[in-house]
Design an enzyme around this catalytic site. Structure first.
Site, PDB file in Angstrom:
ATOM      1  CB  CYS A  16      -0.913   0.007   1.222  1.00 50.48           C
ATOM      2  SG  CYS A  16      -1.932  -1.464   1.316  1.00 50.48           S
ATOM      3  CG  HIS A  29      -3.135   3.139   3.053  1.00 48.87           C
ATOM      4  ND1 HIS A  29      -3.725   2.946   1.822  1.00 48.87           N
ATOM      5  CD2 HIS A  29      -3.185   1.936   3.682  1.00 48.87           C
ATOM      6  CE1 HIS A  29      -4.102   1.692   1.712  1.00 48.87           C
ATOM      7  NE2 HIS A  29      -3.802   1.063   2.829  1.00 48.87           N
ATOM      8  CG  ASN A  60      -6.983  -1.023   1.755  1.00 49.29           C
ATOM      9  OD1 ASN A  60      -6.315  -0.448   0.899  1.00 49.29           O
ATOM     10  ND2 ASN A  60      -6.437  -1.675   2.765  1.00 49.29           N
TER      11      ASN A  60
HETATM   12  O1  UT7 Z   1      -3.816  -1.697   3.713  1.00 50.02           O
HETATM   13  C1  UT7 Z   1      -3.454  -2.320   4.917  1.00 50.02           C
HETATM   14  C2  UT7 Z   1      -4.247  -3.523   5.121  1.00 50.02           C
HETATM   15  N1  UT7 Z   1      -4.990  -3.790   6.272  1.00 50.02           N
HETATM   16  C3  UT7 Z   1      -5.456  -3.033   7.264  1.00 50.02           C
HETATM   17  O2  UT7 Z   1      -5.213  -1.881   7.401  1.00 50.02           O
HETATM   18  C4  UT7 Z   1      -6.346  -3.723   8.263  1.00 50.02           C
HETATM   19  C5  UT7 Z   1      -6.189  -3.222   9.663  1.00 50.02           C
HETATM   20  N2  UT7 Z   1      -7.165  -3.853  10.540  1.00 50.02           N
HETATM   21  C6  UT7 Z   1      -8.474  -3.535  10.514  1.00 50.02           C
HETATM   22  O3  UT7 Z   1      -8.906  -2.669   9.766  1.00 50.02           O
HETATM   23  C7  UT7 Z   1      -9.393  -4.260  11.470  1.00 50.02           C
HETATM   24  O4  UT7 Z   1      -8.619  -5.072  12.356  1.00 50.02           O
HETATM   25  C8  UT7 Z   1     -10.443  -5.158  10.749  1.00 50.02           C
HETATM   26  C9  UT7 Z   1     -11.483  -4.269  10.068  1.00 50.02           C
HETATM   27  C10 UT7 Z   1      -9.764  -6.028   9.714  1.00 50.02           C
HETATM   28  C11 UT7 Z   1     -11.165  -6.035  11.753  1.00 50.02           C
HETATM   29  O5  UT7 Z   1     -11.768  -5.255  12.766  1.00 50.02           O
HETATM   30  P1  UT7 Z   1     -11.598  -5.668  14.300  1.00 50.02           P
HETATM   31  O6  UT7 Z   1     -12.358  -4.681  15.059  1.00 50.02           O
HETATM   32  O7  UT7 Z   1     -10.123  -5.764  14.580  1.00 50.02           O
HETATM   33  O8  UT7 Z   1     -12.325  -7.061  14.371  1.00 50.02           O
HETATM   34  P2  UT7 Z   1     -11.739  -8.528  14.669  1.00 50.02           P
HETATM   35  O9  UT7 Z   1     -10.895  -9.005  13.547  1.00 50.02           O
HETATM   36  O10 UT7 Z   1     -11.171  -8.543  16.034  1.00 50.02           O
HETATM   37  O11 UT7 Z   1     -13.074  -9.374  14.693  1.00 50.02           O
HETATM   38  C12 UT7 Z   1     -14.112  -9.129  15.643  1.00 50.02           C
HETATM   39  C13 UT7 Z   1     -15.278 -10.053  15.310  1.00 50.02           C
HETATM   40  C14 UT7 Z   1     -14.870 -11.521  15.132  1.00 50.02           C
HETATM   41  O12 UT7 Z   1     -15.912 -12.315  15.674  1.00 50.02           O
HETATM   42  P3  UT7 Z   1     -15.752 -12.941  17.154  1.00 50.02           P
HETATM   43  O13 UT7 Z   1     -14.501 -13.799  17.088  1.00 50.02           O
HETATM   44  O14 UT7 Z   1     -15.594 -11.766  18.079  1.00 50.02           O
HETATM   45  O15 UT7 Z   1     -17.012 -13.700  17.326  1.00 50.02           O
HETATM   46  C15 UT7 Z   1     -14.866 -11.698  13.622  1.00 50.02           C
HETATM   47  O16 UT7 Z   1     -15.143 -13.037  13.237  1.00 50.02           O
HETATM   48  O17 UT7 Z   1     -15.888  -9.648  14.068  1.00 50.02           O
HETATM   49  C16 UT7 Z   1     -16.004 -10.803  13.197  1.00 50.02           C
HETATM   50  N3  UT7 Z   1     -15.907 -10.363  11.822  1.00 50.02           N
HETATM   51  C17 UT7 Z   1     -16.979  -9.972  11.106  1.00 50.02           C
HETATM   52  N4  UT7 Z   1     -18.293  -9.909  11.409  1.00 50.02           N
HETATM   53  C18 UT7 Z   1     -19.126  -9.456  10.463  1.00 50.02           C
HETATM   54  C19 UT7 Z   1     -14.794 -10.239  11.055  1.00 50.02           C
HETATM   55  N5  UT7 Z   1     -15.126  -9.783   9.840  1.00 50.02           N
HETATM   56  C20 UT7 Z   1     -16.473  -9.605   9.837  1.00 50.02           C
HETATM   57  C21 UT7 Z   1     -17.405  -9.147   8.891  1.00 50.02           C
HETATM   58  N6  UT7 Z   1     -18.706  -9.082   9.221  1.00 50.02           N
HETATM   59  N7  UT7 Z   1     -17.037  -8.748   7.645  1.00 50.02           N
END
Ligand code: UT7
Length: 320
Positions: free
Chosen positions: A111, A247, A277
């Site tokens: 990125c 970004h 993104n």
């Molecule tokens: O260009 C650089 C690339 N990447 C980034 O910048 C990503 C940086 N990270 C993020 O933006 C965030 O960490 C995410 C958006 C990817 C995830 O958000 P989070 O608040 O860190 O959520 P998490 O991964 O801790 O997941 C929380 C819950 C999980 O369920 P449980 O285990 O708590 O029951 C996931 O399974 O949310 C669930 N989950 C979803 N639920 C509905 C994960 N993706 C989804 C979804 N819809 N799309």
């Protein structure tokens, strides 16, 4: 270097969160509150190289040049149907630049590719190796995703942003970093097996994998650190910066960076809500939009800061 023209192009299909929740276990509420994303453009039956060429043609036009005035093409790209030939060579063909006196090359710095490549442009221009460089950041990350996995597929969108840069003294300060952390964001190309393989140590093909929370934390801390560093290196105060082009991966990441810096919201334009993104295309898309809307004007101090797989970061300040 100085930027003399910008352009952008997006695929025609716009996909809402509700459209995703028709086939994924997700919701508009989850995606909006966790990321800020509402819609993203996804490539369908367009040819990706045409999209990149369209953004490039617009930047050349905005610069008041014609394609034959371009004497170097650099393309920042992580995701691209073609591994070879490289995308910048396809863009050259698309623009009708016959060569041979126009080298082309692609850079892959995730990125952060656009910021790294701008610094490279500065080096090429200051040594007289080029006079008018076309820099295109074009990405189709939606092709990396497993569309049955809600974790990654909801985050990305496709698009292309381009600039033409020529000799000038716009670049005020720049900091590029790289720390080897191969597991935080990883995607491997599918490879044909050779008859000599034992099977040991060969990984099966996997779609994009990401340690979201770790990336989130590193993004906020590294961008906050780098931004303060480049501002200090330039002998400026944070308040001297007119626009912070960050970004666009997650609105919450950018909000946390903004709070760390204590700067007002109107200095932080966003597009992640509309485009998702778009990897290295996100900053040139912001830049093109800001210029076209008359918000980014000549003389403004523009800071660009990105983070991505590697783990890499790049931050620079230029006087537009
Ligand atoms: O260009 C650089 C690339 N990447 C980034 O910048 C990503 C940086 N990270 C993020 O933006 C965030 O960490 C995410 C958006 C990817 C995830 O958000 P989070 O608040 O860190 O959520 P998490 O991964 O801790 O997941 C929380 C819950 C999980 O369920 P449980 O285990 O708590 O029951 C996931 O399974 O949310 C669930 N989950 C979803 N639920 C509905 C994960 N993706 C989804 C979804 N819809 N799309």
């Amino acid at each position: 270097m100085k930027i003399i023209g910008t352009g952008s192009a997006l695929p025609k299909k716009s996909v809402t969160n509700d459209m995703l929740s028709e086939f994924l276990d997700t919701s508009d509420e989850w995606i909006t509150t966790r990321t800020g994303i509402k819609t993203r453009h996804i490539i369908t039956d367009e040819r990706f190289e045409d999209l990149a060429t369209e953004a490039a043609a617009r930047a050349i036009d905005a610069a008041g040049l014609c394609p034959d005035d371009i004497d170097y093409i650099i393309c920042s790209n992580v995701s691209n149907y073609f591994v070879t030939p490289h995308l910048s060579s396809l863009i050259q063909g698309g623009l009708g630049i016959k060569g041979p006196g126009c080298p082309t090359m692609d850079v892959n710095v995730a990125c952060v590719g656009f910021v790294y490549a701008l610094d490279l442009c500065d080096a090429l221009l200051s040594t007289g190796r080029a006079h008018n460089i076309l820099l295109v950041a074009a990405e189709e990350c939606t092709r990396f995703c497993d569309w049955t996995d809600r974790n990654c597929s909801v985050l990305f969108g496709d698009g292309a942003g381009a600039v033409v840069v020529s000799k000038g003294d716009s670049l005020i300060s720049c900091r590029l970093t790289s720390v080897p952390m191969p597991d935080v964001i990883v995607y491997r190309n599918p490879m044909e097996p050779t008859p000599f393989e034992t099977g040991e140590g060969v990984d099966v093909h996997m779609p994009l994998q990401m340690k979201g929370r770790e990336v989130f934390r590193m993004a906020v801390s590294s961008a906050s650190r780098d931004i303060q560093q480049v501002v200090a290196d330039a002998g400026l105060e944070l308040g001297d910066i007119d626009h912070f082009l960050l970004h666009q991966a997650n609105l919450r990441i950018n909000e946390a960076i903004r709070e760390n810096l204590g700067q007002p919201e109107e200095k932080f334009p966003t597009n992640v809500q509309r485009f998702g993104n778009t990897s290295s295309a996100s900053i040139p898309l912001l830049l093109d939009e800001g210029i076209r809307e008359g918000k980014i004007r000549r003389g403004h101090k523009v800071l660009m800061s990105a983070f991505g797989a590697g783990f890499v970061t790049g931050t620079l300040i230029l006087k537009y």
